[in-house]
Design a protein around this motif. Structure first.
Motif, mmCIF file in Angstrom:
data_model
loop_
_atom_site.group_PDB
_atom_site.id
_atom_site.type_symbol
_atom_site.label_atom_id
_atom_site.label_comp_id
_atom_site.label_asym_id
_atom_site.label_seq_id
_atom_site.Cartn_x
_atom_site.Cartn_y
_atom_site.Cartn_z
ATOM 1 N N MET A 61 0.826 -1.207 0.000
ATOM 2 C CA MET A 61 0.000 0.000 0.000
ATOM 3 C C MET A 61 0.862 1.260 0.000
ATOM 4 N N ALA A 62 1.956 1.247 0.749
ATOM 5 C CA ALA A 62 2.843 2.411 0.804
ATOM 6 C C ALA A 62 3.494 2.654 -0.558
ATOM 7 N N PHE A 63 3.978 1.595 -1.206
ATOM 8 C CA PHE A 63 4.569 1.750 -2.538
ATOM 9 C C PHE A 63 3.540 2.243 -3.551
ATOM 10 N N THR A 64 2.323 1.740 -3.459
ATOM 11 C CA THR A 64 1.268 2.163 -4.376
ATOM 12 C C THR A 64 0.936 3.634 -4.180
ATOM 13 N N PHE A 65 0.794 4.050 -2.925
ATOM 14 C CA PHE A 65 0.499 5.453 -2.638
ATOM 15 C C PHE A 65 1.645 6.355 -3.079
ATOM 16 N N GLY A 66 2.869 5.940 -2.803
ATOM 17 C CA GLY A 66 4.037 6.724 -3.224
ATOM 18 C C GLY A 66 4.139 6.828 -4.736
ATOM 19 N N SER A 67 3.876 5.743 -5.420
ATOM 20 C CA SER A 67 3.927 5.760 -6.890
ATOM 21 C C SER A 67 2.836 6.646 -7.472
ATOM 22 N N ALA A 68 1.639 6.611 -6.874
ATOM 23 C CA ALA A 68 0.553 7.469 -7.359
ATOM 24 C C ALA A 68 0.894 8.934 -7.143
ATOM 25 N N CYS A 69 1.460 9.251 -5.978
ATOM 26 C CA CYS A 69 1.866 10.640 -5.722
ATOM 27 C C CYS A 69 2.932 11.090 -6.709
ATOM 28 N N TYR A 70 3.891 10.215 -6.977
ATOM 29 C CA TYR A 70 4.948 10.571 -7.918
ATOM 30 C C TYR A 70 4.392 10.732 -9.330
ATOM 31 N N ALA A 71 3.426 9.923 -9.703
ATOM 32 C CA ALA A 71 2.810 10.041 -11.028
ATOM 33 C C ALA A 71 2.055 11.362 -11.144
ATOM 34 N N PHE A 72 1.302 11.745 -10.086
ATOM 35 C CA PHE A 72 0.593 13.030 -10.119
ATOM 36 C C PHE A 72 1.568 14.196 -10.124
ATOM 37 N N TYR A 73 2.681 14.061 -9.424
ATOM 38 C CA TYR A 73 3.701 15.105 -9.442
ATOM 39 C C TYR A 73 4.281 15.258 -10.849
ATOM 40 N N GLY A 74 4.564 14.132 -11.483
ATOM 41 C CA GLY A 74 5.091 14.193 -12.854
ATOM 42 C C GLY A 74 4.107 14.790 -13.821
ATOM 43 N N LEU A 75 2.829 14.447 -13.684
ATOM 44 C CA LEU A 75 1.815 15.019 -14.552
ATOM 45 C C LEU A 75 1.657 16.516 -14.298
ATOM 46 N N SER A 76 1.746 16.924 -13.036
ATOM 47 C CA SER A 76 1.620 18.361 -12.743
ATOM 48 C C SER A 76 2.799 19.131 -13.306
ATOM 49 N N GLN A 77 3.961 18.529 -13.324
ATOM 50 C CA GLN A 77 5.129 19.198 -13.911
ATOM 51 C C GLN A 77 4.979 19.320 -15.423
ATOM 52 N N LEU A 78 4.335 18.357 -16.059
ATOM 53 C CA LEU A 78 4.112 18.442 -17.498
ATOM 54 C C LEU A 78 3.050 19.487 -17.837
ATOM 55 N N ILE A 79 2.072 19.637 -16.952
ATOM 56 C CA ILE A 79 0.979 20.570 -17.223
ATOM 57 C C ILE A 79 1.416 22.024 -17.012
ATOM 58 N N MET A 80 2.252 22.246 -15.987
ATOM 59 C CA MET A 80 2.686 23.608 -15.651
ATOM 60 C C MET A 80 3.512 24.193 -16.780
ATOM 61 N N LYS A 81 3.360 25.485 -16.960
ATOM 62 C CA LYS A 81 4.179 26.168 -17.956
ATOM 63 C C LYS A 81 5.560 26.411 -17.366
ATOM 64 N N LYS A 82 6.552 26.304 -18.213
ATOM 65 C CA LYS A 82 7.927 26.533 -17.741
ATOM 66 C C LYS A 82 8.354 27.941 -17.999
#
Length: 82
Positions: A61-82
């Motif tokens: 469960m901890a790995f799954t939650f951590g992976s989901a958080c990291y995936a959302f972080y990566g998606l937010s970095q792609l969405i944000m303008k640089k």
């Protein structure tokens, strides 16, 4: 052609090893596990194996939650303008 014939000679040996290896289980051990896993102690089946099952469940469960958080972080970095 020699390779094909040598491969054909290995097939009967492989079948003999597979058929004899299925007889190696202990029937008494299977019966003990059936009794342990069928008792009604209020635990779900995936936790009846002991404390290591609980540890692995929480770790998964901890790995799954951590992976989901990291995936959302990566998606937010792609969405944000640089």
């Amino acid at each position: 052609m020699n390779r094909i014939l040598s491969a054909r000679s290995l097939i009967p040996r492989a079948r003999a090893n597979l058929s004899t290896s299925s007889k190696c289980f202990d029937i008494a051990k299977v019966k003990r596990n059936q009794i342990r896993f069928q008792e009604n102690n209020g635990k779900p089946i995936h936790l009846k194996g002991g404390p290591m099952d609980l540890t692995f469940t929480y770790l998964t469960m901890a790995f799954t939650f951590g992976s989901a958080c990291y995936a959302f972080y990566g998606l937010s970095q792609l969405i944000m303008k640089k």
